[in-house]
Design a protein around this motif. Structure first.
Motif, short mmCIF file in Angstrom:
data_model
loop_
_atom_site.label_atom_id
_atom_site.label_comp_id
_atom_site.label_asym_id
_atom_site.label_seq_id
_atom_site.Cartn_x
_atom_site.Cartn_y
_atom_site.Cartn_z
N THR A 1 0.83 -1.21 0.00
CA THR A 1 0.00 0.00 0.00
C THR A 1 0.86 1.26 0.00
O THR A 1 2.02 1.25 0.44
CB THR A 1 -0.88 0.06 1.26
OG1 THR A 1 -0.02 0.24 2.39
CG2 THR A 1 -1.69 -1.22 1.42
N HIS B 1 1.43 0.99 -11.13
CA HIS B 1 0.04 0.88 -10.70
C HIS B 1 -0.15 0.59 -9.22
O HIS B 1 -1.22 0.79 -8.68
CB HIS B 1 -0.63 -0.24 -11.50
CG HIS B 1 0.02 -1.57 -11.27
ND1 HIS B 1 1.21 -1.94 -11.87
CD2 HIS B 1 -0.31 -2.59 -10.44
CE1 HIS B 1 1.57 -3.15 -11.45
NE2 HIS B 1 0.67 -3.56 -10.59
N GLY C 1 -0.89 3.87 -6.60
CA GLY C 1 -1.79 4.96 -6.98
C GLY C 1 -1.06 6.29 -7.13
O GLY C 1 -1.65 7.35 -6.94
#
Lengths: 411, 442
Positions: free
Chosen positions: B110, B173, B176
């Motif tokens: 993340t 990708h 983000g």
């Protein structure tokens, strides 16, 4: 190969400990309510029955469950491998703790089952190598009482359950090395090699406890009374006064010499004797919470020191089997501390849980049901390509685990 | 609390908090003051130290007494600030004597994991550049794992700078962040003479730690790598010694080929603005940043060592002793690329300085900030050594243009191979209370 005989002792121990333990698992006496039991078509005699079927599939072998929800209470899982060669084991997990498992599941063998008493909550049925690998499993009704008491008490409770886990592993190891001895005595080289891969994980799950593996009346520095030496010593660290015994001496005969001799038979018999001594000794072992924490980190040190380099299994190259077993043993140590740790440091607990997941899913990529022990051979080529990735993943986990001992010692 | 948030408060306190451990706050600095050669020459060293040096240190003093290099003295107490809000240290900073360069790949899932890492690294870097450990060296409880590994304890800041770069992979990708991608950040194209090896190529984050004490630089990288475990995996690293490029006020050092290379390096502030610092033409958060190109350039040492002096000088286009261009007599003579003697150019057209000169490349300049390295002996029994080439520029294409030309024709190519490569966007330095590349997450 007979179905999972060697697991019986272990499963009994796990089921017993699972029943008394931790989030989601009800106490034996807590049971389920009669009404709930009647409402389920999957029950008989107050016991819920769940059938797990393994089958070959076009886009990966499947692991299907006939009921993904049962009421709280005793549940019998029956596993049938109809046609899957990819899936060879099934585990029932709660909070990363193995509540029950069956290994060596091959098509054509009779179905195997295990029974556990479950409290309400979420579980996972884990079929490594399957697609999907994990099936969610819900137990409705009364949740097991959350563990009560202070962090220190929960940790101490965890150590008692861990003692049971260790005893269960050793008991499984006795069955496995007895079978190994029979294969060796029969002169069946291929069967013996396969059984070597079956027997090794039991030791690797608990080898961090070796400091306690000293026979009564022996000094810790006297290798003739050190069961760890007698069972697991590698060629590189031999004590000339005591000689070479144990798993790796057998390994050398089976792979490097490629034949079973009178000396191999003697080694295998002696291994059985020493593992039985360990079974007696393990009943007397007790653990402190920091032993579990240090042990978990210690098992990963073992991975980094020996397995990652391919030194542990230098003849059979089943280092990844040991690697996975060390990780599983560490994860179980952690799981038994988890209820207490959750109170002390929930964020660290969550982080470690996540890193175990990451390491286990990384290891899943190396599974090979055809290979001895169920993992790809750790060849020089594989080591050269992947050791870095494996090592860094384990190091991240070990760094987190290394901080546990202080947490539990000061709880 | 989500798992992601948990990663930030998961019991690994930020480095700033860790520094509250039982470490003597004064311990980081000053313990080696007496060993500073600059202090020694200035008569500032304690008498006892002068006495101590009189025996064992006499030779070293004699060697340094020619007065050639006024900046050669090492001040282990010198430190550079991290929180400036402008450029990161370690670019315009006068090159220190040693460097450890390491790149990493992200294994986190993340953007939050990356954000937490950059914030923790920033706090840690600020601490390290002050010469302080990142947390206790000896925690009060013996059951605790020491947060700082301790090998730089009491060594002083030693002019440590740590410079962070972000590779192209950060902006794929996964996190983000593609909308924030620096406009000019792309993997380098294949260049002539590339002999890249996967083990020394790529990386999604880079850390360049330079210091006057190699142990200080190594300690910094080691502890930052440790802080990143589980979020980043190490990818490749080079330990550099003997700075091989000069900053303003420094004499030109020699590379392992024994030549002064980089005499005409970017040194003046105006040149930094024109060639090194990113201005308004890129994404807003890169303003004041730069682009970093790192190459591991192996030298065929034995082959070079058997080349005669004339060949060596023709290869570089300079004299070996003075470092003068072959068209002149002293090091800083402006090279004359058209001068001829007896029909031949004084400076061969395919010599290293002729091909690299800004006059011959449309005015393009890059800041070179290189170091020598050695990896011992190769599996072929040869000395394994070369140049850790690190360059900074406002547009990575500057390097590409120069290397296309050099890689195609340079006489030096017979003696070198580019075996490692990476390109990184270097964000500006944060202000106090902020962290590197913070703008990516807003």
């Amino acid at each position: 190969m007979s179905p999972s005989l060697h697991r019986i002792g272990r499963l009994a121990a796990v089921a017993l400990s699972a029943a008394a333990l931790s989030a989601g698992v009800a106490g034996c006496s807590g049971g389920s309510s009669t009404d709930e039991v009647k409402s389920s078509g999957a029950t008989a005699g107050g016991v819920s029955r769940v059938a797990i079927t393994l089958a070959a599939g076009g886009s990966g072998d499947t692991c299907s469950v006939d009921h993904d929800s049962v009421p709280a209470g005793p549940v019998t899982f029956t596993i049938t491998n109809r046609s899957s060669t990819a899936i060879t084991e099934v585990e029932l997990l709660s909070q990363q703790k193995i509540i029950g498992e069956k290994e060596n599941l091959a098509p054509g063998l009779k179905p195997v089952s295990f029974t556990v008493t479950l409290g309400g909550g979420q579980y996972q049925i884990y079929c490594p190598g399957g697609s999907p690998e994990t099936v969610r499993f819900t137990v409705t009704g009364k949740a097991a009482a959350s563990p009560t008491g202070g962090a220190q008490q929960l940790l101490v409770d965890g150590t008692k359950e861990y003692s049971t886990y260790v005893a269960g592993q050793v008991s499984g190891m006795v069955t496995a090395v007895e079978k190994l001895q029979r294969d060796v005595d029969a002169g069946d080289l291929e069967a013996a090699k396969r059984q070597y891969g079956v027997a090794r994980p039991f030791y690797e799950h608990i080898e961090s406890d070796v400091e306690g593996f000293v026979l009564p009346g022996h000094n810790a520095t006297d290798n003739s009374g050190n069961l760890d030496y007698l069972i697991d010593m590698r060629a590189s660290n031999l004590d000339p006064a005591v000689g070479w015994h144990g798993f790796h001496a057998v390994e050398r005969d089976l792979w490097q010499r490629g034949k079973i001799t009178a000396s191999t038979r003697k080694l295998a018999a002696e291994l059985t004797t020493n593992v039985k001594k360990l079974a007696e000794l393990s009943k007397t072992l007790t653990f402190k919470p920091e032993d579990l924490a240090n042990g978990a980190a210690g098992l990963l040190e073992e991975v980094q020191a020996n397995k990652i380099k391919g030194e542990e299994e230098s003849f059979s190259h089943i280092d990844l089997v040991d690697f996975a077993a060390n990780v599983e043993g560490a994860q179980q140590s952690f799981a038994y501390l988890r209820p207490g740790l959750q109170k002390i440091d929930p964020a660290l607990t969550a982080q470690i849980g996540k890193r175990f997941d990451s390491t286990r899913s990384m290891l899943d990529e190396y599974r090979d049901p055809e290979a001895i022990g169920g993992y790809r051979a750790y060849t020089a080529a594989l080591r050269s390509a992947d050791a870095n990735k494996l090592s860094q993943n384990v190091q991240a986990l070990q760094d987190s685990l290394a901080r546990l001992a202080e947490k539990v010692a000061t709880a | 609390m989500t798992e992601q948030q948990g990663a930030g408060t998961d019991g690994i306190p930020a480095a700033e908090n860790q520094a509250t451990g039982p470490v003597d706050p004064s311990a980081g600095a000053g313990k080696r003051r007496g060993l500073s050669r600059r202090g020694f020459f200035a008569g500032a060293g304690a008498g006892a130290v002068i006495g101590a040096l009189a025996g064992g240190g006499g030779t070293a003093v004699a060697l340094q007494s020619d007065g050639e290099d006024q900046t050669a003295g090492v001040d282990f107490d010198r430190s550079y600030p991290f929180y400036t809000g402008t450029h990161q240290a370690g670019i315009q900073t006068e090159p220190q004597r040693y460097c450890v360069f390491m790149t990493f790949d992200l294994v986190a899932d993340t953007a939050t994991d990356l954000q937490v890492l950059l914030a923790r690294w920033s706090a840690g870097i600020a601490q390290l550049m002050k010469g302080q450990p990142v947390g206790a060296v000896a925690p009060s409880r013996s059951g605790a794992v020491p947060p700082d590994t301790g090998e730089a304890y009491n060594l002083g800041p030693s002019s440590l700078t740590i410079t962070l770069g972000l590779g192209p992979g950060v902006f794929d990708h996964r996190f983000g962040l593609s909308a924030k991608k620096p406009r000019l950040l792309e993997p380098l194209p294949t260049l002539p003479s590339d002999q890249l090896q996967k083990a020394y190529t790529g990386g999604e984050l880079s850390l360049q730690a330079c210091a006057d004490d190699p142990q200080v630089a190594y300690h910094a990288i080691r502890n930052l790598a440790r802080m990143g475990r589980g979020v980043v995996n190490t990818r490749w690293t080079v330990m550099g010694f003997g700075r091989a490029s000069a900053g303003k006020g420094q004499t030109t050092p020699r590379n392992l080929m024994g030549f002064k290379d980089g005499t005409r390096n970017v040194k003046e502030a105006a040149d930094f603005d024109d060639h090194v610092w990113v201005g308004d033409g890129d994404v807003a958060w890169m303003r004041g940043g730069s682009y970093q190109v790192a190459r591991k350039i192996q030298m065929n040492i034995e082959i070079w060592d058997s080349a005669d002096l004339s060949t060596q000088q023709q290869t570089f286009g300079r004299t070996k002793d003075a470092g003068a261009p072959l068209s002149g007599t002293t090091e800083f003579d402006t090279p004359n690329f058209t001068a001829k003697s007896g029909g031949d150019y004084d400076i061969p057209l395919k010599s290293h300085i002729a091909l690299a000169a800004h006059e011959n490349n449309g005015g393009v300049k890059i800041l070179r900030r290189s170091y020598n390295y050695t990896d011992g002996i190769s599996r072929f029994g040869q000395l394994d050594a070369g140049l850790l080439f690190i360059a900074y520029m406002k547009d990575p294409d500057y390097f590409v243009r120069l290397q296309r030309k050099l890689g195609g024709s340079d006489l030096l190519n017979e003696y070198i191979g580019h075996i490692g490569s990476g390109v990184f966007a270097v964000p500006p330095a944060p202000k106090v209370g902020h962290y590197l590349a913070e703008a990516l997450f807003s």
